[in-house]
Write a protein that holds these residues in place. Sequence first.
Motif, PDB file in Angstrom:
ATOM      1  N   ALA A 133       0.641  -1.150  -0.040  1.00 43.32           N
ATOM      2  CA  ALA A 133       0.034  -0.420   0.084  1.00 43.32           C
ATOM      3  C   ALA A 133       1.017   1.061   0.159  1.00 43.32           C
ATOM      4  N   ALA A 134       2.205   1.253   0.780  1.00 42.45           N
ATOM      5  CA  ALA A 134       2.815   2.195   1.128  1.00 42.45           C
ATOM      6  C   ALA A 134       3.532   2.497  -0.350  1.00 42.45           C
ATOM      7  N   ILE A 135       4.116   1.419  -0.934  1.00 41.92           N
ATOM      8  CA  ILE A 135       4.069   1.791  -2.507  1.00 41.92           C
ATOM      9  C   ILE A 135       3.586   2.142  -3.875  1.00 41.92           C
ATOM     10  N   ALA A 136       2.257   2.108  -3.516  1.00 43.33           N
ATOM     11  CA  ALA A 136       0.942   2.026  -4.520  1.00 43.33           C
ATOM     12  C   ALA A 136       1.037   3.445  -4.029  1.00 43.33           C
ATOM     13  N   ARG A 137       0.858   4.327  -3.019  1.00 40.23           N
ATOM     14  CA  ARG A 137       0.804   5.324  -2.530  1.00 40.23           C
ATOM     15  C   ARG A 137       1.845   6.440  -3.218  1.00 40.23           C
ATOM     16  N   ALA A 138       3.286   5.577  -2.725  1.00 43.06           N
ATOM     17  CA  ALA A 138       4.020   6.616  -3.226  1.00 43.06           C
ATOM     18  C   ALA A 138       4.043   6.536  -4.869  1.00 43.06           C
ATOM     19  N   ALA A 139       4.470   5.911  -5.370  1.00 40.14           N
ATOM     20  CA  ALA A 139       4.067   5.557  -6.854  1.00 40.14           C
ATOM     21  C   ALA A 139       3.290   6.589  -7.105  1.00 40.14           C
ATOM     22  N   GLU A 140       1.715   6.789  -6.564  1.00 46.37           N
ATOM     23  CA  GLU A 140       1.008   7.794  -7.218  1.00 46.37           C
ATOM     24  C   GLU A 140       1.956   9.363  -7.316  1.00 46.37           C
ATOM     25  N   TRP A 141       2.562   9.186  -5.970  1.00 45.53           N
ATOM     26  CA  TRP A 141       2.863  10.823  -5.838  1.00 45.53           C
ATOM     27  C   TRP A 141       3.956  10.985  -6.095  1.00 45.53           C
ATOM     28  N   LEU A 142       4.818  10.055  -7.099  1.00 45.96           N
ATOM     29  CA  LEU A 142       6.038  10.425  -7.902  1.00 45.96           C
ATOM     30  C   LEU A 142       5.488  10.897  -9.619  1.00 45.96           C
ATOM     31  N   SER A 143       4.602   9.698  -9.960  1.00 47.20           N
ATOM     32  CA  SER A 143       4.137   9.798 -11.271  1.00 47.20           C
ATOM     33  C   SER A 143       3.194  11.075 -11.338  1.00 47.20           C
ATOM     34  N   GLN A 144       2.611  12.183  -9.905  1.00 49.99           N
ATOM     35  CA  GLN A 144       1.978  13.174 -10.689  1.00 49.99           C
ATOM     36  C   GLN A 144       2.794  14.419 -10.319  1.00 49.99           C
ATOM     37  N   ALA A 145       3.990  14.038  -9.305  1.00 56.55           N
ATOM     38  CA  ALA A 145       4.660  15.226  -9.348  1.00 56.55           C
ATOM     39  C   ALA A 145       5.810  15.944 -10.822  1.00 56.55           C
ATOM     40  N   GLU A 146       5.458  17.446 -10.128  1.00 51.44           N
ATOM     41  CA  GLU A 146       5.955  18.666 -11.339  1.00 51.44           C
ATOM     42  C   GLU A 146       7.527  18.778 -11.328  1.00 51.44           C
ATOM     43  N   ARG A 147       7.864  18.580  -9.396  1.00 50.15           N
ATOM     44  CA  ARG A 147       9.475  19.080  -9.455  1.00 50.15           C
ATOM     45  C   ARG A 147       9.864  17.977  -8.084  1.00 50.15           C
ATOM     46  N   PRO A 148       9.831  16.658  -8.822  1.00 51.40           N
ATOM     47  CA  PRO A 148      10.113  15.707  -8.073  1.00 51.40           C
ATOM     48  C   PRO A 148      12.124  15.326  -7.180  1.00 51.40           C
ATOM     49  N   LEU A 149      12.684  15.738  -6.704  1.00 51.54           N
ATOM     50  CA  LEU A 149      13.721  15.210  -6.210  1.00 51.54           C
ATOM     51  C   LEU A 149      14.137  13.968  -4.963  1.00 51.54           C
ATOM     52  N   LEU A 150      14.882  13.276  -5.460  1.00 56.32           N
ATOM     53  CA  LEU A 150      15.737  12.155  -5.182  1.00 56.32           C
ATOM     54  C   LEU A 150      16.608  12.023  -3.745  1.00 56.32           C
ATOM     55  N   LEU A 151      16.873  11.743  -2.988  1.00 54.96           N
ATOM     56  CA  LEU A 151      18.026  11.965  -1.493  1.00 54.96           C
ATOM     57  C   LEU A 151      18.556  10.861  -1.432  1.00 54.96           C
ATOM     58  N   LEU A 152      19.901  10.582  -2.036  1.00 55.98           N
ATOM     59  CA  LEU A 152      19.982   9.466  -1.645  1.00 55.98           C
ATOM     60  C   LEU A 152      21.147   8.527  -0.664  1.00 55.98           C
ATOM     61  N   GLY A 153      21.175   7.914   0.471  1.00 57.09           N
ATOM     62  CA  GLY A 153      21.752   7.988   1.312  1.00 57.09           C
ATOM     63  C   GLY A 153      22.920   6.459   1.327  1.00 57.09           C
ATOM     64  N   GLY A 154      23.608   6.321   2.517  1.00 54.81           N
ATOM     65  CA  GLY A 154      24.388   5.234   2.203  1.00 54.81           C
ATOM     66  C   GLY A 154      24.031   3.872   2.418  1.00 54.81           C
ATOM     67  N   GLY A 155      22.423   3.496   2.308  1.00 57.11           N
ATOM     68  CA  GLY A 155      21.234   2.232   2.825  1.00 57.11           C
ATOM     69  C   GLY A 155      20.903   2.124   1.172  1.00 57.11           C
ATOM     70  N   CYS A 156      22.050   2.943  -0.120  1.00 56.01           N
ATOM     71  CA  CYS A 156      21.080   2.792  -1.369  1.00 56.01           C
ATOM     72  C   CYS A 156      22.245   1.971  -2.325  1.00 56.01           C
ATOM     73  N   VAL A 157      23.989   1.813  -1.423  1.00 50.77           N
ATOM     74  CA  VAL A 157      25.446   1.573  -1.581  1.00 50.77           C
ATOM     75  C   VAL A 157      25.316  -0.424  -2.772  1.00 50.77           C
ATOM     76  N   ALA A 158      24.177  -0.727  -1.711  1.00 49.53           N
ATOM     77  CA  ALA A 158      24.185  -2.422  -2.412  1.00 49.53           C
ATOM     78  C   ALA A 158      23.775  -2.203  -3.236  1.00 49.53           C
ATOM     79  N   ALA A 159      22.676  -1.452  -3.606  1.00 51.08           N
ATOM     80  CA  ALA A 159      21.915  -1.639  -5.466  1.00 51.08           C
ATOM     81  C   ALA A 159      21.811  -0.478  -6.737  1.00 51.08           C
ATOM     82  N   PRO A 160      23.507   0.345  -6.379  1.00 54.19           N
ATOM     83  CA  PRO A 160      23.501   0.946  -7.642  1.00 54.19           C
ATOM     84  C   PRO A 160      22.977   1.334  -9.025  1.00 54.19           C
ATOM     85  N   GLU A 161      22.516  -0.367  -9.620  1.00 52.33           N
ATOM     86  CA  GLU A 161      21.813  -0.100 -10.832  1.00 52.33           C
ATOM     87  C   GLU A 161      20.739   0.128 -10.694  1.00 52.33           C
ATOM     88  N   ALA A 162      20.190  -0.367  -9.512  1.00 55.94           N
ATOM     89  CA  ALA A 162      18.647  -0.303  -8.943  1.00 55.94           C
ATOM     90  C   ALA A 162      18.554   1.126  -9.467  1.00 55.94           C
TER      91      ALA A 162
END
Length: 532
Positions: free
Chosen positions: A189-218
Amino acid sequence: MSQTCAQLLLRLLEAYEVDTVFGIPGVHTIELYRALGEGPIRHITPRHEQGAGFMADGYARASGRPAACFIITGPGMTNIATAMGQALADSVPMLVISSVNRRNTLGRGQGRLHELPNQQQTLAGVSVFSHTLHDPAALPEIMARAFAIFRGARPGPVHIEIPIDLFDAPVADNLPRPIEVFPPAPAPAAIARAAEWLSQAERPLLLLGGGCVAAPEAARALVDRLQAPALTTINAKGVLGLDHPLDLGATMSLPAARALAADADIILALGTELGETDYDLVFDEGFHLNGRLIRVDIDPQQLGRNQCADLAMVADASETIAALLQALPERREADGRAVGTRQALALHKDPDLAPYVPLYATLQATLPNAILVGDSTGPVYAGNFLASLPTPRRWFNSATGYGTLGYGLPAALGAALACPEQPVVALVGDGGVQFVLGELGTARDLSYPVAVLIWNNQGYDEIRRYMAMHAVPQLGVDLTAPDFADLASAFNCRYRAVGNPASLGEALAQLGEETSPLLIEVDAAAWMSTLQ
């Protein structure tokens, strides 16, 4: 059939695929070394227990795998506490096994060798958890807890202390199978809501932290799908690859990046604590998010700190990215916000950063695959803004998080042990390296061609300038450095003195010619004068 508790410990380490132990033997830990000598795990002897912790930290950051430390009671544990604090601040897995006095003497204040009133309590503040073993049969359970945290929660140092009367105590000769831990996945349910918000965003921004280092390609696929500018923290450098057009790096403390963040209508923060040492390096609390914040962290407590989220998910960043890629529609149209922000940042023209641009250009040209490990020193502060890496786990330092000095050299040795096929460069200052000069002996013993690049500015220049900025008398910051050429000779290391980018390139090119460490002393004043 039985074995000793020490033997069981080594078998458990092997079962959890720990292949390296850092430590200095003592009279309270010799039974651990009896067991260690019976198996395949290699042992590295630093010159100080703090060095052992920093080496284990560098090993884990470079490889993604925890190492262990064998540390004696009392002074050994207080010596390693600083390294544990740095690892705790940056969520680095580290297993610290220590001795403690016999069970029937604990807490009695009898003046026993290495005695502390409560060693476990002393170390609990720099541990994810700290445990005193009272029953050898409980050791598999405690080890399982440690590796469940390393693999399925926000990692950090785990401390297990074993009373010296238990090391040779008999325990049943059965080895429980290590548990397989899968990190938490996000709620659908959280993924569905996040996807909805992101797809409707006009000015989205990503903040990527050290928790992402295991999945650089993704992570790269998600940024490309959203076509959103991304701010990557210091510990996430390299996640988006070299010079990705949407990667604005760790510039969150600079006005142009802050304006971008404040203007974003939807912000997706993945695996970042949103803390001061990434987002507020100027210490003015000027980083503000006005749009709706989607926040993902493996630690539920972190979701309530620093920035309030409109949608919070307790989940592994890699699992979340994979789920979002399935839920999001096709690629968005590109916009010019990343290009405009990069032009406004103009990092290479910033007068505080420009002197270090040739340094990182030289490192990239000469050692493009190097792991760069930094202390708290001017070139590293600048590199946190300037350095661009092709993959993650090639840039880490102690200028963030806990912010200790003396980290760079021993952590670089840990990285070299973890990734012997890659060149490693320690970026240190003349002040910080004097905390750990003894580890040059460890570097010599290991026979890895690690480059120790010493930025010699005759003292603690960052603090010197900070004092001047605040009209504080400049006391305690002017140091007399050792003669680094003689020091290198005493430790059987190679030495080069440089004062400009060309001579630095020539020195770095010699790194792989021999297996001994290479000390490169950069005369900071000469370097600055050649660039004016």
